[in-house]
Design a protein around this motif. Structure first.
Motif, mmCIF file in Angstrom:
data_model
loop_
_atom_site.group_PDB
_atom_site.id
_atom_site.type_symbol
_atom_site.label_atom_id
_atom_site.label_comp_id
_atom_site.label_asym_id
_atom_site.label_seq_id
_atom_site.Cartn_x
_atom_site.Cartn_y
_atom_site.Cartn_z
ATOM 1 N N ALA A 33 59.979 -2.711 -84.688
ATOM 2 C CA ALA A 33 58.973 -1.658 -84.849
ATOM 3 C C ALA A 33 58.748 -0.843 -83.571
ATOM 4 O O ALA A 33 57.937 0.080 -83.561
ATOM 5 C CB ALA A 33 57.652 -2.265 -85.325
ATOM 6 N N GLY A 74 59.948 -8.804 -87.563
ATOM 7 C CA GLY A 74 60.426 -7.657 -86.791
ATOM 8 C C GLY A 74 59.410 -6.540 -86.675
ATOM 9 O O GLY A 74 59.759 -5.365 -86.707
ATOM 10 N N GLY A 80 61.123 -6.912 -78.820
ATOM 11 C CA GLY A 80 61.346 -8.349 -78.721
ATOM 12 C C GLY A 80 62.454 -8.898 -79.589
ATOM 13 O O GLY A 80 63.048 -9.924 -79.258
ATOM 14 N N PRO A 134 46.101 -9.329 -86.127
ATOM 15 C CA PRO A 134 46.763 -8.098 -85.674
ATOM 16 C C PRO A 134 46.812 -7.094 -86.820
ATOM 17 O O PRO A 134 46.787 -7.484 -87.988
ATOM 18 C CB PRO A 134 48.166 -8.560 -85.286
ATOM 19 C CG PRO A 134 48.360 -9.891 -85.936
ATOM 20 C CD PRO A 134 46.986 -10.486 -86.042
ATOM 21 N N GLY A 144 56.205 -15.320 -85.292
ATOM 22 C CA GLY A 144 56.269 -14.135 -84.438
ATOM 23 C C GLY A 144 54.971 -13.908 -83.701
ATOM 24 O O GLY A 144 54.960 -13.554 -82.518
ATOM 25 N N ALA A 147 54.690 -16.448 -80.977
ATOM 26 C CA ALA A 147 55.636 -16.112 -79.908
ATOM 27 C C ALA A 147 55.164 -14.919 -79.086
ATOM 28 O O ALA A 147 55.492 -14.787 -77.915
ATOM 29 C CB ALA A 147 57.020 -15.856 -80.491
ATOM 30 N N SER A 150 49.771 -12.833 -80.307
ATOM 31 C CA SER A 150 49.162 -11.593 -80.779
ATOM 32 C C SER A 150 47.646 -11.625 -80.679
ATOM 33 O O SER A 150 47.025 -12.674 -80.815
ATOM 34 C CB SER A 150 49.542 -11.361 -82.239
ATOM 35 O OG SER A 150 50.925 -11.192 -82.336
ATOM 36 N N GLY A 151 47.112 -10.451 -80.466
ATOM 37 C CA GLY A 151 45.666 -10.282 -80.493
ATOM 38 C C GLY A 151 45.296 -9.728 -81.853
ATOM 39 O O GLY A 151 45.947 -10.016 -82.847
ATOM 40 N N GLY A 152 44.298 -8.898 -81.879
ATOM 41 C CA GLY A 152 43.929 -8.329 -83.167
ATOM 42 C C GLY A 152 42.614 -7.630 -83.044
ATOM 43 O O GLY A 152 42.125 -7.373 -81.933
ATOM 44 N N ILE A 206 62.599 -22.141 -79.982
ATOM 45 C CA ILE A 206 62.355 -21.569 -81.311
ATOM 46 C C ILE A 206 61.290 -22.398 -82.014
ATOM 47 O O ILE A 206 61.441 -23.615 -82.188
ATOM 48 C CB ILE A 206 63.654 -21.546 -82.135
ATOM 49 C CG1 ILE A 206 64.664 -20.642 -81.412
ATOM 50 C CG2 ILE A 206 63.392 -21.030 -83.545
ATOM 51 C CD1 ILE A 206 66.068 -20.803 -81.900
ATOM 52 N N ILE A 207 60.204 -21.752 -82.362
ATOM 53 C CA ILE A 207 59.062 -22.438 -82.955
ATOM 54 C C ILE A 207 59.367 -22.717 -84.429
ATOM 55 O O ILE A 207 59.691 -21.798 -85.185
ATOM 56 C CB ILE A 207 57.800 -21.568 -82.819
ATOM 57 C CG1 ILE A 207 57.501 -21.347 -81.323
ATOM 58 C CG2 ILE A 207 56.613 -22.210 -83.535
ATOM 59 C CD1 ILE A 207 56.558 -20.198 -81.056
ATOM 60 N N HIS A 372 41.288 -1.729 -78.806
ATOM 61 C CA HIS A 372 40.266 -2.760 -78.909
ATOM 62 C C HIS A 372 39.368 -2.658 -77.681
ATOM 63 O O HIS A 372 39.506 -3.410 -76.728
ATOM 64 C CB HIS A 372 40.944 -4.118 -79.024
ATOM 65 C CG HIS A 372 42.188 -4.077 -79.886
ATOM 66 N ND1 HIS A 372 42.158 -3.646 -81.191
ATOM 67 C CD2 HIS A 372 43.487 -4.374 -79.636
ATOM 68 C CE1 HIS A 372 43.393 -3.702 -81.701
ATOM 69 N NE2 HIS A 372 44.213 -4.136 -80.770
ATOM 70 N N ASN A 453 67.085 -15.239 -76.727
ATOM 71 C CA ASN A 453 66.552 -13.885 -76.576
ATOM 72 C C ASN A 453 66.877 -13.248 -75.224
ATOM 73 O O ASN A 453 65.997 -12.698 -74.553
ATOM 74 C CB ASN A 453 65.032 -13.884 -76.803
ATOM 75 C CG ASN A 453 64.551 -12.573 -77.423
ATOM 76 O OD1 ASN A 453 65.323 -11.634 -77.596
ATOM 77 N ND2 ASN A 453 63.272 -12.513 -77.747
HETATM 78 C C1 LIG Z 1 51.333 -1.356 -87.498
HETATM 79 C C2 LIG Z 1 51.348 -2.440 -86.471
HETATM 80 C C3 LIG Z 1 50.140 -2.933 -85.988
HETATM 81 C C4 LIG Z 1 50.136 -3.965 -85.049
HETATM 82 N N1 LIG Z 1 48.936 -4.416 -84.612
HETATM 83 C C5 LIG Z 1 48.908 -5.387 -83.688
HETATM 84 C C6 LIG Z 1 47.661 -5.858 -83.190
HETATM 85 O O1 LIG Z 1 46.599 -5.404 -83.591
HETATM 86 N N2 LIG Z 1 47.686 -6.840 -82.250
HETATM 87 C C7 LIG Z 1 48.863 -7.371 -81.798
HETATM 88 O O2 LIG Z 1 48.822 -8.251 -80.979
HETATM 89 N N3 LIG Z 1 50.050 -6.939 -82.252
HETATM 90 C C8 LIG Z 1 50.107 -5.971 -83.174
HETATM 91 N N4 LIG Z 1 51.326 -5.532 -83.622
HETATM 92 C C9 LIG Z 1 52.559 -6.111 -83.094
HETATM 93 C C10 LIG Z 1 53.221 -7.192 -83.978
HETATM 94 O O3 LIG Z 1 52.892 -7.025 -85.312
HETATM 95 C C11 LIG Z 1 52.859 -8.593 -83.587
HETATM 96 O O4 LIG Z 1 53.415 -8.851 -82.348
HETATM 97 C C12 LIG Z 1 53.350 -9.652 -84.592
HETATM 98 O O5 LIG Z 1 52.697 -10.839 -84.359
HETATM 99 C C13 LIG Z 1 54.815 -9.918 -84.584
HETATM 100 O O6 LIG Z 1 55.153 -10.764 -85.666
HETATM 101 P P1 LIG Z 1 56.598 -10.722 -86.324
HETATM 102 O O7 LIG Z 1 56.681 -11.786 -87.343
HETATM 103 O O8 LIG Z 1 56.906 -9.368 -86.783
HETATM 104 O O9 LIG Z 1 57.513 -11.095 -85.098
HETATM 105 P P2 LIG Z 1 58.861 -10.437 -84.637
HETATM 106 O O10 LIG Z 1 58.674 -9.032 -84.295
HETATM 107 O O11 LIG Z 1 59.926 -10.778 -85.581
HETATM 108 O O12 LIG Z 1 59.102 -11.262 -83.309
HETATM 109 C C14 LIG Z 1 58.274 -11.118 -82.198
HETATM 110 C C15 LIG Z 1 58.807 -11.950 -81.039
HETATM 111 O O13 LIG Z 1 58.702 -13.305 -81.341
HETATM 112 C C16 LIG Z 1 59.957 -13.945 -81.336
HETATM 113 N N5 LIG Z 1 59.908 -14.883 -82.443
HETATM 114 C C17 LIG Z 1 59.697 -14.613 -83.747
HETATM 115 N N6 LIG Z 1 59.619 -15.744 -84.462
HETATM 116 C C18 LIG Z 1 59.791 -16.767 -83.582
HETATM 117 C C19 LIG Z 1 59.829 -18.188 -83.681
HETATM 118 N N7 LIG Z 1 59.644 -18.792 -84.846
HETATM 119 N N8 LIG Z 1 60.028 -18.903 -82.562
HETATM 120 C C20 LIG Z 1 60.199 -18.293 -81.382
HETATM 121 N N9 LIG Z 1 60.184 -16.973 -81.216
HETATM 122 C C21 LIG Z 1 59.976 -16.224 -82.295
HETATM 123 C C22 LIG Z 1 60.970 -12.849 -81.428
HETATM 124 O O14 LIG Z 1 62.170 -13.197 -80.789
HETATM 125 C C23 LIG Z 1 60.264 -11.718 -80.728
HETATM 126 O O15 LIG Z 1 60.449 -11.826 -79.357
HETATM 127 C C24 LIG Z 1 51.359 -4.501 -84.559
HETATM 128 C C25 LIG Z 1 52.563 -3.996 -85.053
HETATM 129 C C26 LIG Z 1 52.569 -2.981 -85.991
HETATM 130 C C27 LIG Z 1 53.882 -2.475 -86.493
#
Ligand SMILES: Cc1cc2nc3c(=O)[nH]c(=O)nc-3n(C[C@H](O)[C@H](O)[C@H](O)COP(=O)(O)OP(=O)(O)OC[C@H]3O[C@@H](n4cnc5c(N)ncnc54)[C@H](O)[C@@H]3O)c2cc1C
Ligand code: SF4
Ligand code: SF4
Lengths: 465, 420
Positions: A33, A74, A80, A134, A144, A147, A150-152, A206-207, A372, A453
């Motif tokens: 993203a 993703g 990431g 988030p 994710g 990893a 994340s905040g929110g 890897i979690i 925030h 990674n």
């Molecule tokens: C519209 C939008 C709004 C968002 N709002 C927020 C928000 O308010 N606050 C915030 O903090 N973020 C926000 N984000 C960012 C994002 O959504 C977060 O970081 C989310 O938690 C990522 O989750 P994911 O499953 O998509 O992880 P991915 O994007 O798939 O992976 C994130 C990272 O984690 C690693 N990873 C994934 N799964 C594992 C695993 N099982 N073990 C080890 N490593 C792993 C990946 O290698 C990568 O480095 C936002 C994104 C978008 C697109």
């Protein structure tokens, strides 16, 4: 060809259907993203079903020296999951079971592919919530978000992901499986390994299983929208509210640029003409909510702001829709959207907002700021066009200045989006040379072959000393 | 040039995708596969690759653009990307580059040649004893693999299609309005009772009805599969047929057919001399039956008799998100005394049918259906009301296979019943 052999090995472990090599599929995993990142095709996409399979995949990766890019949904905003050195993308989406909800200990145990919202829907039946929320909670995975730590939107009152992770199962870079933490509230046994892996962005392990804390769902809430004629009164209100001992669940800010863009895009009835708005939500026991809402109103009025409270759920949803529209609306305005995540102590929020405005003016850029506010976590968003190299030069300088300003105020490079590829080069600014060396030593100790990674978080050497 | 003729017509849509991934949460197909190449974000990337020449036609690439075409992604996209346009444009581009796959070719021939289709259906109806065996729950299951999964229950075909059962004109003395009824394939060949109900509801609302016998398939299955040239011919023929009738409105009883007239023909015939304007005029006159009897020629509420039945409503994707008809069917249901209406938790989630997609991806389609059936079962309703023959066929299939013992009716049938 060792890649061909590796793919055969992976097929033997996972079955044909969970090993994908068609370019038509791989292309869809070459990005995430994050805007303005380079894309790269992985060589193969694997989707394991169990921790054992994850461990086996990691062993294959070691055997053939292939990088492993863990991936949830993703949706991260720091590059990431981009498989920048090719190799294996390891999707955890099929490990998506909620293994246990324990209403006696207020604990849930989940696999990494569970979507945050799904967990919340499930625990709602017990009158519980998993607070980290988030903006992407309907899509992002638990793995994710752990990893990324994340905040929110409710971070101000409830904290962030790390405050809720109690235990982890992790597959290490050599394929070993380890577990830390557990269901106990107290746990000081040895180093805090849970925290080391929370926010490690897939670079240390890897979690494969997560134990999280849950809390009782608040009984009532009140949502208010405040508009201000200038940034300073908005900033003063944020501080004023907290100084009167009210900690709202949410205190979100939008500056004028963001607000006008959202209004043009979504027509949700935001007060255009104001310089900033705050979206404030207090929650908890009904009587307390009433009292706190009254205090919030008083502080805002004292600072010259005007308050509109949501009368019902529909109005609340509208206010929230406006907040959620912030990024997409900004993203429509120009071809490229550079979203930053610089964060400062709460007391410096006004200074930071003014600094961002000033930087925008000096570099002749459109920068919208929202985020925030109660956490000091702003998302300055530069609207630009990657095809215009002259403008991009100014963008890079402006980003540098934003980070410098945040750090000078005692802040940090990233409040919640993580470092990934996007911010790796700034790490020395915050950590210093020695600090970065320490990070490299940790990476080296846990992932000596640098297969997890690679190209993320740790600058240059990526752990290879 | 519309997006059906030129992929670059959707370039702006492609670039406005910010890659947030929000579409993942809405997409029923992605929910089953978990694959980025079956959700809008990934497929928009693939469309970009076709546009830039990064990827060339392969059968695998063409397959990546197939899906339920349910528009759930459109409705959720915060950037307002017209994802349906991107997908349909990409499918058309694939057919241009790679030709029409065999199954689709067959379908195209059958759908284009109405006589052949009539014949095909009739033959099947006559020969059904040979190929199909009655299913204990009603309906028929194939005796031999007919290219479909064996367990699929196919509803019995009407021995005589609806259009062969009625006169071409059903006048109402002193009628307030005159409409043409476009039956669509399913309401003609499989569910004539729906068509009869539509005519009944219209005439009882003081509307004269024309049912031109020469009408044929609307062409949506072709557009959805990227077979544009044939679809365009069909669009022309329908514009010719219906433009000359001096009607106040064209009424459909299927969201997919409705969309053909309301949107697809306009795009297909964009810039076509002698057709573009007439296609637009016809589009402006096109109504779903629910919309029409609620908003244009209101049915007589005082005349409604009691119908004691516990019902729920499934909103067809192309009727709800496609034509924007969401409130009217519920309004009709709520207005009928005696109906105990219990809404679904997710009334507008796709049932999984999606036309030919359910043949080529039967398992995915069935899993999606199962989620719908769980929702249905949760309401305790004995009857599901819906506004689309394809949804009905899908629901009936699942209800029979799962032994749920529920009935499915078209909204028009319930209305006609209450008006009787
Ligand atoms: C519209 C939008 C709004 C968002 N709002 C927020 C928000 O308010 N606050 C915030 O903090 N973020 C926000 N984000 C960012 C994002 O959504 C977060 O970081 C989310 O938690 C990522 O989750 P994911 O499953 O998509 O992880 P991915 O994007 O798939 O992976 C994130 C990272 O984690 C690693 N990873 C994934 N799964 C594992 C695993 N099982 N073990 C080890 N490593 C792993 C990946 O290698 C990568 O480095 C936002 C994104 C978008 C697109
Ligand atoms: S929701 Fe819209 S903008 Fe977001 S990834 Fe999907 S198509 Fe793109
Ligand atoms: S139309 Fe439906 S199935 Fe197709 S991509 Fe969009 S949400 Fe998914």
């Amino acid at each position: 060809m060792s890649l061909t052999k590796a793919i055969l090995d992976l097929r033997a472990i996972l079955g044909k259907e969970n090993v994908v090599t068609a370019k038509e599929d791989l292309l869809c995993y070459s990005f995430d993203a994050t805007a303005g990142m380079p894309e790269h095709l992985p060589d193969v996409l694997v989707t394991p079903l169990s921790v054992k399979q994850v461990a086996e995949v990691v062993k294959v990766a070691n055997r053939y020296k292939l990088p492993v890019y863990p991936r949830g949904s993703g949706t991260n905003l720091s590059g990431g999951t981009v498989p920048i050195r090719g190799g294996i993308v390891l999707s955890l989406l099929k490990m998506n079971k909620i293994l246990e909800v324990d209403p006696e200990n207020f604990v849930a145990i989940v696999q990494p592919g569970v979507i945050i919202q799904t967990l919340n829907t499930t625990v709602a039946a017990y009158g519980l919530i998993y607070p980290p929320d988030p903006g992407s909670m309907a899509t992002a995975t638990m793995g994710g978000s752990v990893a990324e730590c994340s905040g929110g939107l409710r971070g101000l009152k409830y904290g962030v992901t790390r405050d809720y992770v109690m235990g982890l199962e992790v597959v290490l870079a050599n394929g070993d499986v380890v577990r830390f933490g557990g269901k106990t509230v107290k746990n000081v046994t040895a180093y805090d390994m849970v925290r080391l892996f929370t926010g490690s962005e897939g670079t240390l392990g890897i979690i494969t299983e997560i134990i999280v804390r849950l809390i009782p769902a608040p009984e009532a809430r009140k949502t208010m929208l405040a508009s201000f004629k200038d940034l300073t009164s908005a900033g003063n209100s944020i501080l004023g509210i907290i100084q009167s001992k009210v900690i709202p669940a949410t205190m979100e800010i939008m500056d004028r640029v963001t607000m006008e863009t959202v209004e043009n895009h979504a027509h949700v009835g935001l007060p255009t003409g104001a310089e900033a708005i705050l979206l404030v939500e207090v929650d908890g026991i009904p009587e307390v909510v009433r009292r706190e809402a009254a205090t919030v109103r008083k502080v805002i009025t004292r600072n010259g702001g005007t308050v509109k409270a949501a009368a019902d759920d529909r109005e609340r949803d509208q206010l929230w829709a406006a907040r959620r529209a912030a990024l997409p609306a900004l993203a429509q305005k120009r071809p490229t959207t550079i979203l930053e995540d610089a964060t400062v102590p709460r007391s410096k929020i006004t200074d930071m907002l003014l600094a961002i405005q000033d930087i925008g003016r000096r570099y002749k850029l459109t920068i919208g700021a929202f985020g925030h506010a109660g956490d000091g976590n702003l998302h300055p968003t530069i609207l630009t066009d990657a095809r215009d190299s002259e403008e991009m030069e100014r963008v890079h300088q402006a980003v540098d200045e934003i980070f410098k300003a945040a750090l000078a105020m005692g802040g940090t490079l990233s409040g919640e989006h993580g470092i990934g590829m996007a911010k790796a080069r700034y790490l020395p600014w915050e950590f210093g040379e020695k600090g970065v060396q320490l990070l490299q030593k940790i990476k080296e100790a846990l992932d000596p072959g640098c297969i997890l990674n690679p190209g993320k978080l740790i600058p240059r050497g990526e752990g290879q000393v | 040039m519309s997006h059906y003729h030129d992929l670059s017509a959707v370039e702006e849509q492609i670039t406005s995708c910010m890659r947030c991934g929000n579409c993942q949460a809405a997409c029923p197909y992605y929910r089953e596969t978990g694959s980025e190449s079956s959700v809008a974000r990934g497929r928009i990337r693939l469309a970009r690759a076709v546009l830039t020449g990064e990827l060339k036609y392969t059968p695998a690439l063409a397959e990546r653009f197939e899906c339920l075409t349910c528009y759930a992604c459109n409705a959720t996209c915060p950037c307002g990307v017209k994802i349906d346009k991107v997908l349909l444009a990409a499918r058309a581009a694939m057919v241009r580059e790679g030709g029409t796959p065999a199954l689709k070719k067959l379908m195209a021939i059958a759908l284009k040649n109405q006589r052949l289709l009539d014949l095909g259906f009739k033959t099947t109806a006559r020969a059904k004893g040979l190929f199909l065996k009655p299913h204990p729950a009603g309906g028929l299951s194939p005796r031999f693999p007919l290219g479909l999964e064996l367990r699929r229950v196919v509803p019995p075909l009407s021995p005589k299609p609806f259009r062969g059962q009625v006169r071409e004109s059903v006048p109402v003395p002193g009628a307030g309005k005159k409409v043409a009824f476009f039956t669509g394939c399913l309401n003609n060949y499989v569910y004539p009772s729906t068509s009869h109900a539509v005519v009944e509801a219209l005439t009882k609302s003081n509307v004269s009805v024309l049912i031109p016998r020469e009408q044929h398939c609307c062409g949506a299955p072709l557009v959805i599969n990227g077979v544009i040239d044939v679809a365009e011919e069909m669009a022309r023929s329908h514009v010719d047929l219906f433009s000359g009738l001096g009607i106040d409105a064209l009424v459909v009883a299927c969201g997919t057919c409705g969309e053909s007239f309301k949107r697809k023909y306009v795009d297909l015939l964009d810039g076509a001399p002698g057709y573009a304007n007439r296609a637009r005029e016809l589009a402006a006159k096109t109504y779903d039956i629910g919309d029409f009897v609620c908003n244009v020629a209101p049915f007589d509420r005082k005349r409604l008799r009691e119908v004691a039945m516990k019902v729920t409503y499934h909103e067809p994707c192309h009727l709800g998100r496609g034509l924007g008809v969401t409130a009217e069917p519920v309004e009709i249901i709520r207005s009928i005394p005696g109906l105990d209406f219990i809404p679904l938790k997710e009334p507008n989630r796709c049932c999984g049918n999606a036309g030919s997609f359910s043949f080529t991806h039967y398992d995915v389609s069935y899993n999606i259906l199962k989620r719908k059936l769980t929702d249905v079962a949760g309401t305790g309703a004995e009857t599901v009301i819906t506004g689309c023959g394809a949804c009905r066929m899908q629901l009936e299939d699942g209800i029979a296979q799962e032994g749920l013992g529920k009935k499915v009716f078209h909204t028009a049938e319930i209305l006609a019943l209450a008006l009787r």
